[in-house]
Structure formats: structure tokens, C-alpha cells
Design a protein around this motif. Sequence first.
Motif, PDB file in Angstrom:
ATOM      1  N   TYR A   5       0.924  -1.111  -0.336  1.00 17.00           N
ATOM      2  CA  TYR A   5       0.493  -0.106   0.072  1.00 17.00           C
ATOM      3  C   TYR A   5       0.732   0.876  -0.400  1.00 17.00           C
ATOM      4  CZ  TYR A   5      -2.776  -3.593   2.096  1.00 17.00           C
ATOM      5  OH  TYR A   5      -4.040  -4.758   1.919  1.00 17.00           O
ATOM      6  N   ARG A   6       0.534   2.316  -0.702  1.00 20.69           N
ATOM      7  CA  ARG A   6       0.986   3.799  -0.821  1.00 20.69           C
ATOM      8  C   ARG A   6       0.327   4.518  -0.141  1.00 20.69           C
ATOM      9  NH1 ARG A   6       4.945   6.847  -3.405  1.00 20.69           N
ATOM     10  NH2 ARG A   6       6.365   4.967  -3.579  1.00 20.69           N
ATOM     11  N   VAL A   7       0.538   4.834   0.871  1.00 17.66           N
ATOM     12  CA  VAL A   7      -0.457   6.356   1.378  1.00 17.66           C
ATOM     13  C   VAL A   7       0.118   7.150   1.783  1.00 17.66           C
ATOM     14  CG1 VAL A   7      -1.766   6.275   3.589  1.00 17.66           C
ATOM     15  CG2 VAL A   7      -1.762   4.001   2.949  1.00 17.66           C
TER      16      VAL A   7
ATOM     17  N   VAL B  15       3.675   7.038   1.862  1.00 16.96           N
ATOM     18  CA  VAL B  15       4.167   5.970   2.796  1.00 16.96           C
ATOM     19  C   VAL B  15       3.950   4.532   2.442  1.00 16.96           C
ATOM     20  CG1 VAL B  15       3.941   4.651   5.366  1.00 16.96           C
ATOM     21  CG2 VAL B  15       3.754   7.351   5.336  1.00 16.96           C
ATOM     22  N   ASP B  16       5.020   3.526   2.710  1.00 18.10           N
ATOM     23  CA  ASP B  16       5.018   2.276   1.906  1.00 18.10           C
ATOM     24  C   ASP B  16       4.741   1.109   2.763  1.00 18.10           C
ATOM     25  OD1 ASP B  16       5.220   3.516  -0.434  1.00 18.10           O
ATOM     26  OD2 ASP B  16       7.346   2.514  -0.213  1.00 18.10           O
ATOM     27  N   ILE B  17       3.244   0.828   3.029  1.00 24.54           N
ATOM     28  CA  ILE B  17       3.374  -0.345   3.748  1.00 24.54           C
ATOM     29  C   ILE B  17       3.248  -1.860   3.316  1.00 24.54           C
ATOM     30  CG2 ILE B  17       1.374  -0.601   5.624  1.00 24.54           C
ATOM     31  CD1 ILE B  17       1.383   2.340   6.023  1.00 24.54           C
TER      32      ILE B  17
ATOM     33  N   THR C 154       6.489  -3.957  -6.144  1.00 25.26           N
ATOM     34  CA  THR C 154       5.851  -3.537  -6.775  1.00 25.26           C
ATOM     35  C   THR C 154       5.183  -1.669  -7.734  1.00 25.26           C
ATOM     36  OG1 THR C 154       5.178  -2.150  -4.764  1.00 25.26           O
ATOM     37  CG2 THR C 154       4.474  -4.336  -4.997  1.00 25.26           C
ATOM     38  N   ASN C 155       7.114  -1.199  -7.313  1.00 26.47           N
ATOM     39  CA  ASN C 155       7.396  -0.082  -7.884  1.00 26.47           C
ATOM     40  C   ASN C 155       6.496   0.346  -9.225  1.00 26.47           C
ATOM     41  OD1 ASN C 155       9.890  -1.165  -6.870  1.00 26.47           O
ATOM     42  ND2 ASN C 155       9.772   1.335  -6.168  1.00 26.47           N
ATOM     43  N   ILE C 156       5.797   1.591  -9.294  1.00 23.20           N
ATOM     44  CA  ILE C 156       4.901   1.206 -11.068  1.00 23.20           C
ATOM     45  C   ILE C 156       5.977   1.423 -11.815  1.00 23.20           C
ATOM     46  CG2 ILE C 156       3.521   3.254 -11.877  1.00 23.20           C
ATOM     47  CD1 ILE C 156       2.443   3.858  -8.859  1.00 23.20           C
TER      48      ILE C 156
ATOM     49  N   ARG D 292      -3.683   0.607  -4.035  1.00 24.57           N
ATOM     50  CA  ARG D 292      -2.763  -0.433  -3.367  1.00 24.57           C
ATOM     51  C   ARG D 292      -1.496  -1.044  -5.231  1.00 24.57           C
ATOM     52  NH1 ARG D 292      -4.930  -5.944  -2.364  1.00 24.57           N
ATOM     53  NH2 ARG D 292      -4.024  -7.746  -3.697  1.00 24.57           N
ATOM     54  N   ARG D 293      -0.536  -1.149  -4.298  1.00 23.43           N
ATOM     55  CA  ARG D 293       0.407  -1.381  -6.227  1.00 23.43           C
ATOM     56  C   ARG D 293       0.760  -2.798  -5.850  1.00 23.43           C
ATOM     57  NH1 ARG D 293       5.869   2.166  -4.637  1.00 23.43           N
ATOM     58  NH2 ARG D 293       5.358   0.589  -3.892  1.00 23.43           N
ATOM     59  N   GLU D 294       0.331  -2.964  -7.295  1.00 23.57           N
ATOM     60  CA  GLU D 294       0.084  -4.805  -7.462  1.00 23.57           C
ATOM     61  C   GLU D 294       1.437  -4.679  -8.003  1.00 23.57           C
ATOM     62  OE1 GLU D 294      -3.124  -5.947  -8.657  1.00 23.57           O
ATOM     63  OE2 GLU D 294      -4.298  -5.657  -6.887  1.00 23.57           O
TER      64      GLU D 294
ATOM     65  N   LEU E 174       7.886  -0.071   5.198  1.00 20.58           N
ATOM     66  CA  LEU E 174       8.907  -0.841   4.893  1.00 20.58           C
ATOM     67  C   LEU E 174       9.323   0.819   4.231  1.00 20.58           C
ATOM     68  CD1 LEU E 174       9.518  -2.888   3.888  1.00 20.58           C
ATOM     69  CD2 LEU E 174       8.260  -2.574   1.248  1.00 20.58           C
ATOM     70  N   GLU E 175       8.922   1.944   3.781  1.00 16.60           N
ATOM     71  CA  GLU E 175       9.086   3.228   3.977  1.00 16.60           C
ATOM     72  C   GLU E 175       8.573   4.288   3.419  1.00 16.60           C
ATOM     73  OE1 GLU E 175      12.015   3.979   0.294  1.00 16.60           O
ATOM     74  OE2 GLU E 175      10.454   3.483  -1.008  1.00 16.60           O
ATOM     75  N   VAL E 176       9.276   5.703   3.708  1.00 20.98           N
ATOM     76  CA  VAL E 176       8.247   6.916   3.802  1.00 20.98           C
ATOM     77  C   VAL E 176       9.561   7.495   2.772  1.00 20.98           C
ATOM     78  CG1 VAL E 176       8.109   8.949   5.196  1.00 20.98           C
ATOM     79  CG2 VAL E 176       8.592   6.642   6.149  1.00 20.98           C
ATOM     80  N   ASN E 177       8.333   7.803   2.084  1.00 23.72           N
ATOM     81  CA  ASN E 177       8.577   8.183   0.292  1.00 23.72           C
ATOM     82  C   ASN E 177       8.382  10.174   0.436  1.00 23.72           C
ATOM     83  OD1 ASN E 177       9.746   6.307  -1.540  1.00 23.72           O
ATOM     84  ND2 ASN E 177       7.869   5.901  -0.573  1.00 23.72           N
ATOM     85  N   ILE E 178       9.511  10.988   0.720  1.00 29.45           N
ATOM     86  CA  ILE E 178      10.075  12.201   1.915  1.00 29.45           C
ATOM     87  C   ILE E 178       9.630  13.246  -0.056  1.00 29.45           C
ATOM     88  CG2 ILE E 178      12.732  12.455   0.983  1.00 29.45           C
ATOM     89  CD1 ILE E 178      10.369  13.876   4.174  1.00 29.45           C
TER      90      ILE E 178
HETATM   91 MG   LIG Z   1       9.489   2.161  -2.097  1.00 24.99          MG
END
Ligand SMILES: [Mg+2]
Length: 287
Positions: free
Chosen positions: A187-189, A246-248, A211-213, A201-203, A258-262
Motif C-alpha cells: 500500500y502507498r499511503v 508511506v509504503d506499507i 511493486t514500484n509503478i 494498492r500497488r500490485e 517499508l519506507e517513507v518517501n519524502i
Molecule cells: Mg519504494
Amino acid sequence: MSRKIGIVSMNYDHWEMGQILASIERNGYEADLIDPRKTILNLEEIYQKEARYKSILGRVERPVLQSGLIILKDLELRGEKVINNSRAIQYGQNKWYTSMLLAKMNIRHPKTICSYTNHAKDIIDQIKDFKYPIVFKPISGGRGEGVSRACCFEEAVEIITVLSNCNVPFYIQEFIHKKDEKGYFDYRVFVVGNEVIGSIRREASENNWKTNICNGGTARKMKMNCELAELAIQAAKAIDADVAGVDIIDSDEGYNVLEVNICPLFRGLYDATGINPAETIGKLLCS
Ligand SMILES: [Mg+2]
Ligand SMILES: Nc1ncnc2c1ncn2[C@@H]1O[C@H](COP(=O)(O)OP(=O)(O)O)[C@@H](O)[C@H]1O
């Protein structure tokens, strides 16, 4: 009161930046582009301590991280309001900083180690009790580039032995193995100013685990729940971010951040949901 919004960035031609610039204009403000590669700093401005902008958007990309952080610090010392501030950018552009701060806030995150040593044996000792697969990542990276997986201990030893001669830091993490019938997903929130404004939701594409687009992942609409929203807000807070993607990732134990994209891109969110974070970012900067 100033009618100007400063933007510290090197990329003004991205779709996301175009949306943010248009939103600033719609709010009746003018954007002033501050490119770290073209800026000269002068102590006089710090002595004057006079804010010249309504606010500053810090969107410092990795290629200009050092110069961009110095410029944001300079603007902060002059008394400017900076969103995302220099601390948040420093933390968010470094995966280990983020891992440390998530752990400090007791936010679930995969088991991870980091090291700057080139002693392969010491690192190998540390990963003996990891569950496999494990993931190797550049400590400062994005778009899934350089993120690779070792499926067993022997494969990991091989990778560590090669990398220990390359003078790069190690960031090694247990792989979270959660699939449904379509494959891997997360999930990217999007968090803006303490609120969740949208999520996808990233698949991952077939036979892919990232899952990166930009790696072929697909963004889909999803239903938000309170736990996911609260977790994303906590994770953004942990690194002091006002704007974050935020990647969850789900696991048998529950959600992991998983990470926090700034400097999050948001074209995928917009296309899948019609939500445009530039609207909220513009309002935050101009209010
Ligand atoms: Mg990422
Ligand atoms: N520990 C992990 N468990 C499962 N999948 C992972 C893990 N780490 C990364 N991934 C997958 O790889 C992708 C890229 O990793 P990420 O840490 O987000 O790096 P980047 O900053 O390059 O996007 C993630 O979106 C996810 O799909």
C-alpha cells in the motif's frame, strides 16, 4: 505578507511539479524556483532573519541532496517555514535513518541491518539468523533500482563477498512474503499535513516481487482502514515529514512500514483515484 512560495528542487519539469505549481497559482501565490545547482548563499540574509516567503516547499532529490539540505538549513535559519524541512529530507532520503526512527517509535518494520564495513565475514555473521529470502538495497535510492533479493544464505554470502569490494554501505532486510492470487502487493499511503489524503494498492507485475509503478506495478483504488491510516501518519511523524508517501506491506504479524518517501510521485495515485495531492500541498504551503 509575502505572496511568494519558494521551491527547493532540481526538477521543475516533472508532472508532479507542474501540478504543484498550478495549485500554488490557483491559491493566488507566485512560485520562486530555488535550484540547488544555481543558488548562492550569503550570510547577510541570515543576519537579517527576515522571512521573505510565505513558505518553502522542500523537494530535494538525491542528486542534489548535499546542496539542497544546506539551502534548506539556510532558509530555516532565516526564519522561513519549510515543508518538508531539512531534517525530514535528510531522514527520508536515507533508508537506514528511516529504519532507526521507525524502530524508535515502535513502528513495525522488517528485520534490517546496516553496515559501512568492508569485512564480509562480519556481515555474514549478522545475517545467519535471518529468514530467507533477504533483500539488499542501496541506502539512498528509489524506483526499486538496485534492490535485489537473495533466496538463501549461500546466495547472500556470494552477494556480500562481491559487494564488500565495492565500497558501498550494506542495507540488508528480511523479505516480507505476503502474496495473494494476483501476486505481491503493498500500500502507498499519502500523508499531507498530518492527514491521509489518499492511498493506492500497488500490485507487482507477473513474476515480479517489486511493486514500484515504474517497475511495471499497477496502482489500484483501495479502501482505507483506520489502522493503516494511523500507521502512515505515525510513520510520517517519525521522520518529521509534512508530505510523505508511506509504503506499507502486510505480513502475518500485521502491517510493516517499508519506507517513507519524502519526495513522492503521485501520478499513479491520481490516475487510479482522481485524488490530486498537489491540491492539498498547495493549500498547506499557502495557508
Ligand atoms: Mg519504494
Ligand atoms: N523487505 C521487503 N519485503 C518485501 N518486499 C520488499 C521488501 N523491500 C522491498 N520490497 C519490494 O521492493 C520494492 C522497492 O523497495 P523499496 O525499499 O521501496 O526501495 P525504493 O526506494 O527503491 O522504492 C518495494 O516497493 C517492495 O515491492
